[in-house]
Design an enzyme around this catalytic site. Structure first.
Site, PDB file in Angstrom:
ATOM      1  N   SER A 149     -11.869 -36.361   9.819  1.00  0.00           N
ATOM      2  CA  SER A 149     -11.902 -37.794   9.499  1.00  0.00           C
ATOM      3  C   SER A 149     -12.298 -38.134   8.073  1.00  0.00           C
ATOM      4  O   SER A 149     -12.109 -39.265   7.633  1.00  0.00           O
ATOM      5  CB  SER A 149     -12.833 -38.529  10.464  1.00  0.00           C
ATOM      6  OG  SER A 149     -12.207 -38.654  11.712  1.00  0.00           O
ATOM      7  N   LYS A 187     -18.999 -46.032   5.574  1.00  0.00           N
ATOM      8  CA  LYS A 187     -18.205 -46.162   6.806  1.00  0.00           C
ATOM      9  C   LYS A 187     -19.004 -46.955   7.843  1.00  0.00           C
ATOM     10  O   LYS A 187     -20.220 -46.778   7.954  1.00  0.00           O
ATOM     11  CB  LYS A 187     -17.880 -44.764   7.329  1.00  0.00           C
ATOM     12  CG  LYS A 187     -16.866 -44.732   8.473  1.00  0.00           C
ATOM     13  CD  LYS A 187     -16.559 -43.284   8.862  1.00  0.00           C
ATOM     14  CE  LYS A 187     -15.561 -43.186   9.999  1.00  0.00           C
ATOM     15  NZ  LYS A 187     -15.277 -41.779  10.374  1.00  0.00           N
ATOM     16  N   SER A 237     -10.346 -40.947  10.686  1.00  0.00           N
ATOM     17  CA  SER A 237     -10.857 -42.269  10.966  1.00  0.00           C
ATOM     18  C   SER A 237     -11.526 -42.950   9.768  1.00  0.00           C
ATOM     19  O   SER A 237     -11.648 -44.170   9.757  1.00  0.00           O
ATOM     20  CB  SER A 237     -11.859 -42.208  12.122  1.00  0.00           C
ATOM     21  OG  SER A 237     -12.981 -41.429  11.779  1.00  0.00           O
TER      22      SER A 237
END
Lengths: 485, 476, 100
Positions: free
Chosen positions: A176, A77, A152
């Protein structure tokens, strides 16, 4: 999707080369990335192949004998720092930021012989649950490109589901990791707070977030956690734990284990197929000899407001460092220092980020601190006690991950954390600090994956993964989409 | 005109003498090229996290214990949020709600007897970086960013500049004795902010206070206190209201002025620092810090009187700095002549320090050198005049006294033979005097001693010469 | 709660943000809604004291210098730099006062 652990075993045995795996992943990327947009930045294939070549030799020489993921292409990420490689947080603010240090998890993954392919898309600074607030555009759902992949950590989830990597790393502040995993039909784990070092994770809500694995299978997830977990001298909030074995209980009988099913999780606003999936999961547990009991949890009306206050407060302070002085975006024209600050920050941050910073400052300001922030912290504590009581009587808590399957990409980009209750099932694990996992469990009528969530008490990942594995295996081999290798 | 009383409280920042910064392993060394002593943590790079230095906590505890403070068992760090470029995260990690030390006091001597100055609290925090201004820009150097500070906040217990200075001198000595900081105002390792208000005598409620910053010496503090008290009284007398503000002392102009014309937003939005978990301090740890506490001034003074039988006046001077006391003790250990060492420190050392304006540690004087010089004096191998010269030399250069005096021919003539010869020579030269002496004119003895010393070019112990001379005269 | 203009300006001042005029009404409304949202839930006053984990002496860092980074690398990401320092608009006025 292929299991990382399976591939790594074949590589160790010499049945498959690291280059072959990398080639296959890049083939998927070339085929699908344009449509899905999982990545913000990708490393050049040639460079990765070179690394793969070297790694292959080292693996065959026995250098990574103990690693369950040696030679596996992974995605990280883009809020996790990678030395010498852009780390943007999906923000204009950090569009060109190249860290001079790597996150502790990156170091650990490299040491285990994983190969980083690229950095995945996300909501700006992690603030959102659709990746629609990314400065670099939305990630699309691999099953239906008119839908979001969640967020996210949407890019990481989609990349795993689409075979654009074998395993991905996400971060979870209020769901997330688990929510996009659930949307995309993969496994996602948020570990106990303090299990995985946060050093190098660009902070959004320091007291709630943890880095976690996003994988094709529960076994991959457990193996990846063994690589990620560990106390870190660079992170004072990381805890040394008694046990780092997360895999040996996989496949052991769960007979006699106690499962709590909170009724209040399944009352209003839950998509029917998800409700059914949760009850079906409960049924599977019973079949395997576990005891499932419905309970009343309470407190659920406080979860989201408390979360809003705590995350915004910490974010307003964590994001103060982005001011155009040391790194990141600086506005082109300015006179005074204040003007430089204001313009850089206003131009560099997206709308949602600014809103949370402003709101977070409000709840911390002299006039409202006691009324909002302190009360929220007290309620958070009450929630911790509520869960502590539950875990005195039960091994795990079963429930949905999200009230619905992946939604359509919205034109308005509206993803405010005001009225939504999408995070209601995932947020408690963050507020309480306990581990929680999202396990794929069937699909809805539209063919979109459904995930169920299991939560366990602090540091009970081994048990949690054992239960998750049992649930996963009870389904028989689900037909996975997008087979690539 | 009404009679007014000045009420003063202090906020004293001291840089703790750790090798590394409070939250990262960068050096706290002074100087160096810009940003040489920095890392991603102390420059506020994203994703980095603070890791608390144990020594910072121990120094803070030591200072607290020395002042009788209560050590907070669960001490917590908070974030103080404000934007300024010298502060890389745009928040400072400090302590507000559960500082490490609470309460305590320091007793000071005043003209009217002893007075207790109460400590409100002491807390740990990080220092900011440095800004250099040039042309249209300012330049940021984070070498000082993250240097550990201990902020000591007193109650408003002072009533005069003199009390303030007496307190600061005593506090500085305590901290220096502990080795927790060198407390130099000029170099900024001790910084004092003065909170001051005035009120008519007899009034109980406090007046509106101002805060004064940029006080670089005890003299400035003293001046600033007097000046500010006068200013406030004048304002009140003229019917004006005191504005609560921060004022900056101008050392050159010897006056202060308000630092901010319009009151900017001062809402620091403190909240518990999530990256540094609360620190639990065990009773056992406190006991260990207590046990390893070096001897403080008052204890030392008592011991010197008892152990070395020194007068109180001497002891006062010997312990006036930790360095001086260390020099005294080490020298005594090596030559075992406390009174002699004390005398030399009280006279020669103090004189030379005063004349040169230096700190002891900036001189070349060592306890070893000092002790061997005294050894030569005590063994009467050099005379006091020579010893003083050598001592002065030892301030400037690292010389070995014995080697030096030998080389320079300053040793007293020791051989009995040479002395005998010299005496014989004089007795032969002055037979008249010998006769006079025999006839009872004893005063002439001094003259003969002088003549012998002359022959020996002064390099002999006069006592020894007297002995031999007397012996010879009496046997004639 | 409706956020007043003054409140909005106060928040902007604290956070060094200046929301563009065209966005302000919307932003103010949404922050107001957030405040309303957390208000509407009538946080019961719980007396619970926070029980976060604590750290102990052993977990603190030893006071040992470690030099890992070069100053050139530290300033490598700076939008503006000179002689290994970060450059900002002047922070003091002609009178030597700090400007905010």
């Amino acid at each position: 999707m292929k299991s990382a652990v399976e591939l790594a075993k074949r590589i160790q045995k010499g049945e498959l080369t690291v280059e072959e795996v990398v080639e296959a992943v890049y083939a998927s990327i070339e085929e699908k990335e344009k449509a899905y947009h999982c990545y913000i930045s990708l490393r050049k294939k040639e460079e990765v192949l070179q690394e793969a070549n070297l790694l292959q030799k080292e693996i065959l020489a026995g250098a990574y004998a103990g690693s369950p993921i040696a030679g596996i292409p992974i995605a990280i990420k883009d809020n996790i720092c990678t030395k010498g490689q852009k780390t943007t947080c999906a923000s204009k603010m950090l569009e060109h930021f190249v860290p001079i240090y790597s996150a502790q998890v990156v170091e650990r993954l490299k040491k285990a012989g994983a190969i980083i392919v690229g950095k995945t898309n996300m909501d700006e600074f992690g603030m959102g649950s659709t990746t629609q607030s990314s400065y670099f555009g939305v990630t699309k759902h691999p099953y239906d490109i008119t839908r979001v992949a969640g967020g996210s950590s949407g890019g990481s989830a989609a990349a795993v589901a689409a075979g654009e990597c074998i395993l991905a790393i996400g971060s979870d502040t209020g769901g997330s990791v688990r929510q996009p995993a659930s949307y995309c039909g993969i496994v996602g784990l948020k570990p106990t707070y303090g299990t995985v070092s946060r050093y190098g994770l660009i902070a959004y809500t320091s007291s709630l977030e943890q880095i976690g694995p996003m994988t094709a299978t529960v076994e991959d997830c457990a193996a990846a956690l063994e690589v990620l977990a560990g106390a870190d001298e660079k992170d004072m909030t990381s805890r040394r734990r008694g046990n780092y074995d997360f895999t040996s209980a996989l496949g052991q009988s769960i007979a006699g284990k106690r499962v709590a099913l909170p009724k209040d999780f399944l009352v209003k606003g839950v998509q029917e197929e998800i409700r059914q999936a949760v009850y079906l999961a409960a049924e599977q547990f019973r079949k395997l000899g576990a005891v499932v009991e419905e309970i009343e949890l309470g407190m659920s009306e406080y979860v989201i407001p408390v979360y809003c206050v705590v995350t915004a407060a910490e974010a307003s302070s964590n994001l103060a460092r982005f001011d155009g002085v040391k790194y990141g975006y600086r506005t082109k024209e300015y006179g005074t220092l204040q003007e430089m600050y204001e313009k850089s920050r206003t131009e560099g941050f997206g709308e949602e980020v600014q809103k949370r910073i402003l709101f977070g400052s409000l709840v911390l300001s002299e006039a409202y601190y006691e009324e909002y922030y302190i009360k929220a912290k007290k309620l958070q504590n009450l929630l911790k006690r509520t869960y502590a009581k539950v875990f005195q009587a039960y091994d795990v808590v079963l429930g949905p991950v999200t009230p619905r399957t992946a939604p359509k990409i919205s034109k308005s980009k509206k993803d405010s954390f005001t009225s939504r209750l999408e995070d209601i099932y995932t947020v408690p694990a963050n507020l309480v600090g306990i581990p929680a996992i999202s396990v794929p469990f069937g699909k809805d009528k539209k063919g979109l994956p459904i995930g169920v969530q299991l939560m366990a008490d602090h540091f009970q990942e081994r048990l949690l993964l054992q239960m998750a594995y049992a649930l996963e295996q009870s389904q028989g081999k689900e037909e996975m989409c997008n087979e690539t290798i | 005109m009404k009679q007014y009383e000045t009420v003063i409280g202090l906020e004293v920042h001291v840089e703790l003498a750790t090798k590394t910064k409070i939250f990262c392993a960068c050096s706290t060394a002074f100087g160096g090229l810009p940003n040489m002593h920095t890392c991603p943590v102390c420059t506020g790079m994203p994703g980095t996290l603070p890791v608390l230095n144990r020594k910072v906590v121990e120094y803070a505890m030591a200072v607290g214990l020395a002042c009788g403070s209560h050590i907070t068992r669960k001490t917590i760090f908070d974030r103080k949020n404000y934007f300024y470029p010298d502060n890389p995260q745009n928040y400072q990690i400090s302590q507000l709600y559960a500082p490490i030390c609470v309460g305590g006091s320091v007793i000071i001597a005043t003209e009217t007897g002893e007075k207790q100055i109460r400590i409100h609290e002491m807390h740990m925090e990080e220092d900011a970086g440095k800004l250099v201004h040039e042309g249209e820009n300012s330049y940021v150097d984070y070498n000082r960013s993250g240097v550990p500070l201990l902020e000591i906040v007193t109650e408003p217990d002072f009533r005069s500049a003199k009390e303030v200075i007496t307190f600061l001198e005593k506090l500085r000595l305590i901290i220096q004795y502990l080795g927790a900081s060198d407390c130099k105002l000029q170099e900024g390792s001790m910084r004092v902010d003065v909170n001051l208000s005035v009120r008519p005598i007899g009034e109980i409620t406090l007046g509106i206070r101002t805060e004064m910053k940029n006080l670089g010496s005890f003299r400035s503090i003293s001046k600033a206190v007097e000046h500010e008290a006068k200013r406030q009284i004048e304002q009140i007398e003229q019917g004006n209201i005191i504005v609560q503000e921060t004022r900056r002392w101008d050392e050159k102009e010897e006056c202060s002025y308000a630092m901010r014309s319009k009151e900017a937003v001062r809402d620091y939005r403190y909240f518990k620092e999530p990256d540094v978990l609360p620190l639990y301090i065990t009773e056992e740890w406190i006991e260990r810090v207590k046990a390893s506490q070096p001897e403080l001034r008052e204890e030392k003074q008592k011991r010197y009187v008892q152990e070395y039988d020194l007068p109180e006046y001497d002891v006062e001077i010997l312990t006036s700095s930790k360095e001086l006391a260390d020099l005294f003790e080490e020298t005594v250990r090596l030559c075992n002549a406390p009174k002699e060492v004390s005398n030399w420190i009280m006279t020669e050392t103090m004189r030379l320090l005063k004349e040169s304006g230096k700190d002891l540690k900036d001189t070349k004087l060592s306890a070893e050198g000092f002790a061997s010089l005294l050894q030569l004096v005590l063994e009467k191998r050099i005379n006091r005049t020579v010893a003083k010269e050598v001592f002065e030399k030892m301030f400037e250069q690292a010389i070995v006294p014995l080697a030096y005096v030998t080389e320079q021919g300053l040793l007293l003539v020791e051989q009995e033979e040479s002395l005998q010869e010299a005496v014989d020579k004089v007795l032969q030269e002055f037979p008249g005097c010998v006769q006079d002496y025999k006839n009872g004119k004893e005063k002439i003895f001094g003259y003969l001693v002088g003549q012998t010393m002359k022959v020996l070019e002064g390099k002999a112990s006069p006592q020894k010469v007297q002995e031999i001379l007397k012996e010879k005269l009496n046997s004639k | 709660m409706k956020l007043s203009k003054e409140q909005m300006e106060y928040l902007e001042q604290m956070t060094m943000l200046r929301v563009p005029e065209e966005l302000r009404p919307k932003m103010m409304e949404e922050i107001g809604q957030l405040v309303e949202y957390i208000q509407s839930l009538k946080f019961t006053d719980s007396e619970e004291e926070e029980d976060t984990p604590v750290i102990t002496e052993e977990e603190l860092r030893e006071d040992k210098v470690k030099k890992e980074y070069k100053k050139e690398d530290i300033i490598a990401n700076a939008p503006m730099q000179r002689e290994d320092m970060f450059v900002v608009p002047k922070t003091i006025s002609e009178q030597g006062e700090e400007v905010e």
